[in-house]
Enzyme design. Structure first.
Site, PDB file in Angstrom:
ATOM      1  N   HIS A 279       0.810  -1.218   0.000  1.00 48.34           N
ATOM      2  CA  HIS A 279       0.000   0.000   0.000  1.00 48.34           C
ATOM      3  C   HIS A 279       0.848   1.274   0.000  1.00 48.34           C
ATOM      4  CE1 HIS A 279      -3.230  -2.810   0.926  1.00 48.34           C
ATOM      5  NE2 HIS A 279      -4.088  -1.843   0.659  1.00 48.34           N
ATOM      6  N   SER A 301      -7.781   0.038  -1.686  1.00 52.05           N
ATOM      7  CA  SER A 301      -6.994  -0.624  -0.649  1.00 52.05           C
ATOM      8  C   SER A 301      -7.712  -1.877  -0.181  1.00 52.05           C
ATOM      9  CB  SER A 301      -6.783   0.314   0.541  1.00 52.05           C
ATOM     10  OG  SER A 301      -7.903   0.294   1.412  1.00 52.05           O
ATOM     11  N   ASP A 302      -7.007  -2.729   0.546  1.00 51.46           N
ATOM     12  CA  ASP A 302      -7.666  -3.817   1.242  1.00 51.46           C
ATOM     13  C   ASP A 302      -8.071  -3.317   2.628  1.00 51.46           C
ATOM     14  OD1 ASP A 302      -8.714  -6.300   1.869  1.00 51.46           O
ATOM     15  OD2 ASP A 302      -6.965  -7.421   1.181  1.00 51.46           O
ATOM     16  N   TRP A 303      -8.739  -4.167   3.368  1.00 50.46           N
ATOM     17  CA  TRP A 303      -9.395  -3.845   4.645  1.00 50.46           C
ATOM     18  C   TRP A 303      -8.438  -3.197   5.648  1.00 50.46           C
ATOM     19  CZ3 TRP A 303     -14.582  -4.772   5.745  1.00 50.46           C
ATOM     20  CH2 TRP A 303     -14.978  -4.718   7.077  1.00 50.46           C
ATOM     21  N   GLU A 304      -8.637  -1.923   5.911  1.00 55.15           N
ATOM     22  CA  GLU A 304      -7.915  -1.165   6.940  1.00 55.15           C
ATOM     23  C   GLU A 304      -6.413  -1.054   6.671  1.00 55.15           C
ATOM     24  OE1 GLU A 304      -7.603  -2.050  11.488  1.00 55.15           O
ATOM     25  OE2 GLU A 304      -9.633  -1.306  11.164  1.00 55.15           O
TER      26      GLU A 304
END
Length: 741
Positions: A279, A301-304
């Site tokens: 990220h 993005s992915d989760w959090e």
């Protein structure tokens, strides 16, 4: 006559004039540019913000409680923070009707309570069908679809999935996973199309075409860019060490195939590669993805995971720096997901001059274009006519075919299978009487393990076997759980009174990090049950239901037949019974190398160095392997030229014959070997496959085309090259050689 000509000419001029002066429909790019010019900074940052449905809900959905939206929280998200996207389910699947109620309320808020009326893009993990809609058609998971080696079938599965999620009012699907599946410990292996680059390219591409060219206006999302599937220790969300050359050779080509097939969104790898969390990786997300791979869509993005650049990865020294790093690296939308911190932070970063407005406009333009292309500005609601496309009889039949073709027969001593239907059968083992073990994670719930929520009208393996042979011919004893004994002694005693034992072993349903394991070896309780049943002397048929290849070396020799079911989906119980009793002829092939030992992980395309100086390729079963109830042979392998230039194609033909007594399907597989190269070359690589149906005695000619791309590889300078030299084509036991000038 002259008057008539004058009138005609005048009419023609008017018609053409009207045509020339009619305003043309604006392109999505023009619409984006026009809308962007009207947007405030707050509205732009809102479009880059994605929250989970939990952030706008009152109550969670459970086995005995209905989910409920919180309209106050919804208005806060959509009106105050102007969020561009909502995702997920909390926490159980909804009916089509309720999904439409949820989506309608979200879109009502966006259209009726905001100035610019920008619709919300709703995303869901519909990874083997509309997984979070009750009663949907749930296909084999991706690894099981890969086992079919059937590109037409996966294209149809894509079409059906698109229709059913669109019937639910959802337009964005977080699928397919294009990570390469070469780490068998990894708990997300079953979400991939296996270990081979070419197979992953073909299956992924056709799934995308099925979903996006079906006319239902659904956007796919390629996951997880890039290298997520190769963690060194096999645990989910842990570091990978991948050189740029290997990244370009093995990891990126499936993503490139997905981009070329039209995928408009990509999700970022939740882990890190070579010490750089993806990220925050400008080189990966911009220089490679944008500049080299020419991706034009938007990156989510992915989760959090933007927050985790600070909280977990420690590459950012503050939440603010985490947001700045991710946005400047190339992330266009943040799956925050529970709050609006991303919105607040990014707004401040832009006002403070730490993130340029140009970067914001770039990201928002990409997001808006996807929304325009999906037709959300024209109609963000569910189309009523699609209800008729939901869970049809035709869809069920296609799913049954997929399940049948996904099952792999890897052992069949003395042709013990198929069984006759007059046999007395003991059915035992932890996967015998559960639906969850057929489907795996992301099914009805995140982990897929809420057995009580599965549709009771669907058959477990036990129920399907009873349907085939009658209750009087079947005895069921549980035997063991997944990791502990229950009544192994009772199972062994019951074996004495039957003709054959069907032993159902494997894994419970799992997803992501909760699926981490320390050892690929199957649990001792299950292996012990198998060993004790083998000792009875009764024929033992093993059915493995699993998402990754659990090692069963200790019981292979003693078993009379072994079937591998890689999460065959909601019709998997029927598929297993169809194959056990010969109502379907197995045609699945392994999309992975099935290991024999936990510390000897090979892939079929191993290097010569791995088969040298006492080392050898010694799997339990190899990639592409799978038996049938008939016999196939290949003959007359021909190539149309044996010397080519680097830009030439080669036409390859081979005859395949059903030399047995049953109709069946065979996967004809073409492999290439580059005999010498400036970088060590694999012993062989799959570069073509076709599945053909043949009646007994029937012969078909199968044609392949070897293209220049198939001869290429990533050289020492990290660029794709084709080298002059000698190559070998292999189909079955036949070989032909050619050279490249």
């Amino acid at each position: 006559m002259k008057k008539f000509l004058t009138i005609s000419i005048t009419l023609m001029v008017c018609i053409f004039s009207i045509g020339w002066n009619t305003p043309k429909e604006k392109t999505s790019e023009q619409k984006v540019k026009e809308l962007l010019s009207k947007m405030t900074l707050e509205e732009k940052v809102g479009q880059m913000t994605q929250v989970t449905i939990q952030a706008i809900s009152k109550t969670q959905g459970t086995t005995n409680q209905n989910h409920q939206l919180d309209l106050t929280k919804l208005e806060e998200a959509v009106v105050k923070y102007k969020v561009g996207s909502v995702l997920n389910v909390w926490d159980v699947a909804h009916s089509v009707e309720y999904w439409n109620e949820v989506i309608s309320k979200i879109q009502d808020a966006a259209l009726n309570k905001t100035k610019l009326k920008i619709p919300v893009l709703y995303g869901i993990d519909a990874i083997h069908g509309a997984t979070y809609t009750k009663g949907s058609t749930l296909f084999p998971q991706s690894i099981g679809m890969a086992a079919t080696f059937n590109t037409d079938l996966i294209k149809k599965a894509g079409e059906i999935t698109a229709a059913e999620i669109k019937a639910s009012g959802i337009s964005w699907n977080f699928n397919p996973v294009m990570d390469i599946g070469r780490q068998p410990l990894w708990p997300r292996l079953w979400e991939t199309f296996g270990e081979d680059v070419y197979l992953a390219q073909q299956m992924g591409k056709n799934l995308i075409i099925g979903q996006q060219q079906s006319g239902y206006k659904v956007a796919v999302c390629l996951k997880h860019f890039a290298g997520y599937g190769l963690p060194m220790n096999g645990k989910d969300r842990t570091p990978a060490w991948i050189s740029e050359r290997m990244m370009k050779e093995y990891v990126l080509p499936p993503f490139q195939a997905g981009i070329d097939a039209g995928a408009p969104t990509i999700m970022v790898n939740s882990g890190e590669v070579d010490g750089i969390p993806s990220h925050s990786d400008y080189h990966l997300l911009t220089e490679i993805l944008r500049n080299e791979m020419k991706f034009k869509g938007f990156v989510v993005s992915d989760w959090e995971d933007i927050k985790r650049l600070y909280t977990r990865d420690k590459v950012a020294d503050s939440p603010e720096e985490a947001v700045r790093m991710a946005v400047m690296a190339g992330v266009d939308m943040s799956m925050v997901p529970y709050d609006f911190t991303f919105y607040d932070i990014l707004l401040k970063l832009v006002k403070d001059g730490k993130v340029p407005m140009k970067r914001i406009d770039e990201a928002v333009s990409r997001i808006l274009k996807v929304k325009f292309d999906l037709g959300l500005f024209d109609n963000p609601y569910q189309e009523a006519a699609l209800r008729n496309k939901f869970a049809t009889e035709e869809s069920k039949n296609i799913n049954q075919q997929a399940a049948n073709e996904s099952i792999i027969l890897v052992k069949n001593d003395n042709n013990i299978l198929p069984l006759s239907k007059d046999k007395k059968i003991l059915v035992t083992g932890p996967t015998a009487n559960m639906l969850s073990v057929l489907n795996g994670g992301w099914t009805i719930t995140w982990q897929g393990n809420e057995e009580t929520l599965y549709p009771q009208e669907k058959n477990t393996v036990l129920e399907a076997v009873i349907e085939k042979v009658g209750k009087d011919n079947v005895k069921y004893v549980e035997g063991t759980g997944f990791d502990k004994d229950i009544n192994t002694v009772d199972a062994v005693n019951s074996a004495k009174d039957v003709d054959v034992v069907l032993l159902c072993l494997g894994e419970k349903a799992y997803c992501e990090t909760p699926g981490n394991i320390n050892d690929l070896t199957l649990d001792e309780a299950q292996l012990n049950l198998a060993s004790e049943l083998i000792k009875t002397g009764k024929p033992v048929i093993v059915l493995m239901l699993e998402g990754r290849p659990r090692i069963i070396r200790k019981i292979v020799d003693g078993s009379n037949a072994i079937l591998v079911g890689l999460l065959p989906g909601m019709e998997g119980g029927n598929a297993a019974a169809n194959i056990l009793f010969g109502d379907a002829n197995p045609s699945g092939k392994l999309p992975i190398t099935y290991p024999k030992y936990p510390n000897a992980i090979y892939h079929y395309d191993y290097k010569p160095l791995e088969n040298f100086d006492g080392m050898s390729y010694d799997p339990q079963w190899g990639f592409g392997y799978g038996l049938s109830y008939t016999t196939f042979s290949v003959s007359d392998l021909k190539i149309d030229k044996d010397k080519i230039n680097k830009t030439d194609n080669i036409k390859v033909t081979v005859n395949v014959k059903n030399a047995g007594e049953k109709a069946g399907k065979e996967v004809v597989q073409l492999y290439l070997t580059d005999l010498y190269g400036s970088v060590s070359r694999p012993v062989k690589q799959l570069k073509g496959f076709k599945k053909v149906a043949l009646n007994p005695g029937e012969v078909k000619t199968v044609e392949f085309t070897i293209e220049p791309e198939h001869l290429s590889f990533i050289g020492r300078d990290n660029k794709r090259i084709i080298e002059a030299g000698d190559f070998k084509v292999t189909v079955g036991n036949l070989e032909k050689s050619f050279s490249v000038k």
